[in-house]
Scaffold this motif. Structure first.
Motif, short mmCIF file in Angstrom:
data_model
loop_
_atom_site.label_atom_id
_atom_site.label_comp_id
_atom_site.label_asym_id
_atom_site.label_seq_id
_atom_site.Cartn_x
_atom_site.Cartn_y
_atom_site.Cartn_z
N VAL A 2 52.51 44.39 37.23
CA VAL A 2 51.50 45.19 36.51
C VAL A 2 50.12 44.57 36.69
O VAL A 2 49.12 45.28 36.87
CB VAL A 2 51.86 45.29 35.02
N ALA A 3 50.06 43.24 36.67
CA ALA A 3 48.77 42.55 36.85
C ALA A 3 48.17 42.87 38.21
O ALA A 3 46.97 43.15 38.33
CB ALA A 3 48.97 41.04 36.71
N LEU A 4 48.99 42.84 39.26
CA LEU A 4 48.49 43.16 40.59
C LEU A 4 48.08 44.63 40.69
O LEU A 4 47.09 44.97 41.33
CB LEU A 4 49.56 42.86 41.64
N ALA A 5 48.85 45.50 40.02
CA ALA A 5 48.52 46.93 40.02
C ALA A 5 47.19 47.20 39.33
O ALA A 5 46.53 48.20 39.61
CB ALA A 5 49.63 47.72 39.34
N VAL A 6 46.78 46.31 38.41
CA VAL A 6 45.50 46.47 37.72
C VAL A 6 44.36 45.83 38.51
O VAL A 6 43.26 46.38 38.59
CB VAL A 6 45.59 45.84 36.31
N MET A 7 44.62 44.68 39.14
CA MET A 7 43.54 43.92 39.79
C MET A 7 43.15 44.50 41.15
O MET A 7 41.97 44.57 41.49
CB MET A 7 43.96 42.47 39.95
N VAL A 8 44.14 44.89 41.95
CA VAL A 8 43.82 45.36 43.30
C VAL A 8 42.94 46.60 43.30
O VAL A 8 42.02 46.71 44.12
CB VAL A 8 45.13 45.59 44.10
N PRO A 9 43.14 47.60 42.40
CA PRO A 9 42.20 48.73 42.36
C PRO A 9 40.76 48.31 42.08
O PRO A 9 39.83 48.98 42.56
CB PRO A 9 42.75 49.60 41.23
N MET A 10 40.57 47.24 41.31
CA MET A 10 39.20 46.75 41.10
C MET A 10 38.57 46.38 42.44
O MET A 10 37.40 46.68 42.71
CB MET A 10 39.20 45.53 40.18
N VAL A 13 37.93 49.64 44.71
CA VAL A 13 36.82 50.47 44.24
C VAL A 13 35.49 49.78 44.50
O VAL A 13 34.50 50.41 44.91
CB VAL A 13 36.99 50.79 42.74
N GLN A 14 35.43 48.46 44.28
CA GLN A 14 34.18 47.74 44.53
C GLN A 14 33.86 47.68 46.02
O GLN A 14 32.69 47.78 46.42
CB GLN A 14 34.26 46.33 43.93
N LEU A 15 34.88 47.53 46.88
CA LEU A 15 34.64 47.59 48.32
C LEU A 15 34.11 48.96 48.72
O LEU A 15 33.20 49.08 49.54
CB LEU A 15 35.93 47.28 49.08
N ALA A 214 51.87 37.09 30.64
CA ALA A 214 50.53 37.21 30.08
C ALA A 214 49.66 38.14 30.93
O ALA A 214 48.94 39.00 30.40
CB ALA A 214 49.87 35.84 29.97
N TYR A 215 49.74 37.99 32.25
CA TYR A 215 48.96 38.87 33.13
C TYR A 215 49.44 40.32 33.02
O TYR A 215 48.63 41.25 33.04
CB TYR A 215 49.06 38.39 34.58
N ASP A 216 50.74 40.52 32.94
CA ASP A 216 51.25 41.88 32.78
C ASP A 216 50.81 42.50 31.46
O ASP A 216 50.49 43.69 31.39
CB ASP A 216 52.78 41.87 32.85
N LEU A 217 50.81 41.70 30.40
CA LEU A 217 50.40 42.21 29.09
C LEU A 217 48.93 42.62 29.10
O LEU A 217 48.53 43.54 28.39
CB LEU A 217 50.65 41.15 28.01
N GLY A 218 48.12 41.94 29.89
CA GLY A 218 46.74 42.36 30.04
C GLY A 218 46.61 43.71 30.71
O GLY A 218 45.67 44.47 30.44
N GLY A 219 47.59 44.06 31.55
CA GLY A 219 47.56 45.36 32.23
C GLY A 219 48.09 46.50 31.39
O GLY A 219 47.56 47.61 31.45
#
Length: 283
Positions: A2-10, A13-15, A214-219
């Motif tokens: 879930v953490a990777l699924a949240v971070m990679v779109p950032m 989109v910025q690229l 913890a990273y997944d819970l952030g997502g």
């Protein structure tokens, strides 16, 4: 995951923003008002068109499942009628959910922001941001599911209810800090870099068993209930505070809602790990 699924779109989109919008000097945002199409399209036809759009959005999921089921696995569906009926319910459920957002959660968030700004008492704005962040997170279905699964997988080392409270507290703190950024007009970059620097430090200190969770819970906090209200709150504040840009200042609250649950959960794990070790040494 879930953490990777949240971070990679950032990153993507910025690229995209760097490649497509680099060199444009204007940060102004045009607010477009949707015209009333009630005279041109009847309500029933409009509903059918929106249901067709939902079917279009769900269609890639259906095609992926059918491809792997019939082409890769070469097996038929165990209960096709039940599965088809389930997808029909998904389409109608998504349609009802989107309509509910437009009619309920979005207007409430925007209206609350406008009314709180009119009071000119920012303490109530911080209090509302904290309480709405805590309350919406406690109601998140995704958080309930992840907390229960973590409790079962950890064999007693993790308490699901404690995790929910820690994540809700983190979201409340993060949204309050994000609202403060909108009010004072601070730069988003420094807040985000500071938040992730703290996350990196805690990642190095926290017990290994809690880091991925913890990273997944952030997502999972950026889900159905939290996102509409918090996004509407940010846009409403930016639209009603002089000198703020809706696009630059109104968005970003969800980013804070994703960072600080990671901080609270890992901080709790570090403290509990230290406390357990101390008790063992004493005994």
């Amino acid at each position: 995951m879930v953490a990777l699924a949240v971070m990679v779109p950032m990153i993507t989109v910025q690229l995209y923003g760097i490649i497509v919008y680099s060199g444009e000097g204007s940060d102004e945002v045009q607010v477009l008002t949707q015209k009333d199409e009630g005279n041109a399209i009847s309500g029933a036809l409009k509903m059918l068109l929106e249901l067709a759009e939902m079917l279009r959005d769900v269609l890639p999921i259906i095609l992926t499942i059918l491809f792997f089921q019939y082409i890769v696995l070469r097996r038929g569906l165990s209960n096709p009628r039940k599965i088809v009926f389930g997808f029909v319910l998904v389409i109608f459920g998504l349609y009802a959910f989107v309509v509910g957002l437009k009619m309920g959660l979005f207007p409430i968030g925007t209206s609350m922001a406008e009314q709180l700004i009119e009071l000119e008492r920012f303490g109530f704005i911080y209090l509302f941001a904290f309480m709405i962040g805590f309350a919406t997170t406690m109601a998140e279905p995704a958080l309930l599911a992840v907390g229960k699964q973590a409790e079962e997988a950890a064999a007693g080392r993790i308490n699901g209810n404690a995790i929910r409270l820690l994540v809700a507290l983190g979201v409340a703190i993060g949204i309050s800090i994000g609202v403060h950024r909108i009010i004072v007009g601070g730069s988003m970059h420094y807040y985000i870099m500071g938040g992730y620097t703290l996350v990196i430090i805690l990642t190095a200190l926290a017990p290994k068993y809690i880091v991925a969770l913890a990273y997944d819970l952030g997502g999972v906090t950026t889900s159905e209930v939290t996102v509409p209200l918090v996004t509407a709150l940010g846009i409403g504040l930016a639209a009603n505070i002089e000198g703020r840009s809706v696009l630059i200042d109104g968005f970003g609250l969800i980013a804070f809602a994703s960072i600080f649950p990671i901080v609270t959960v890992m901080t709790y794990a570090i403290v509990m790990h230290w406390w357990t070790n101390r008790r063992e040494v004493r005994s």
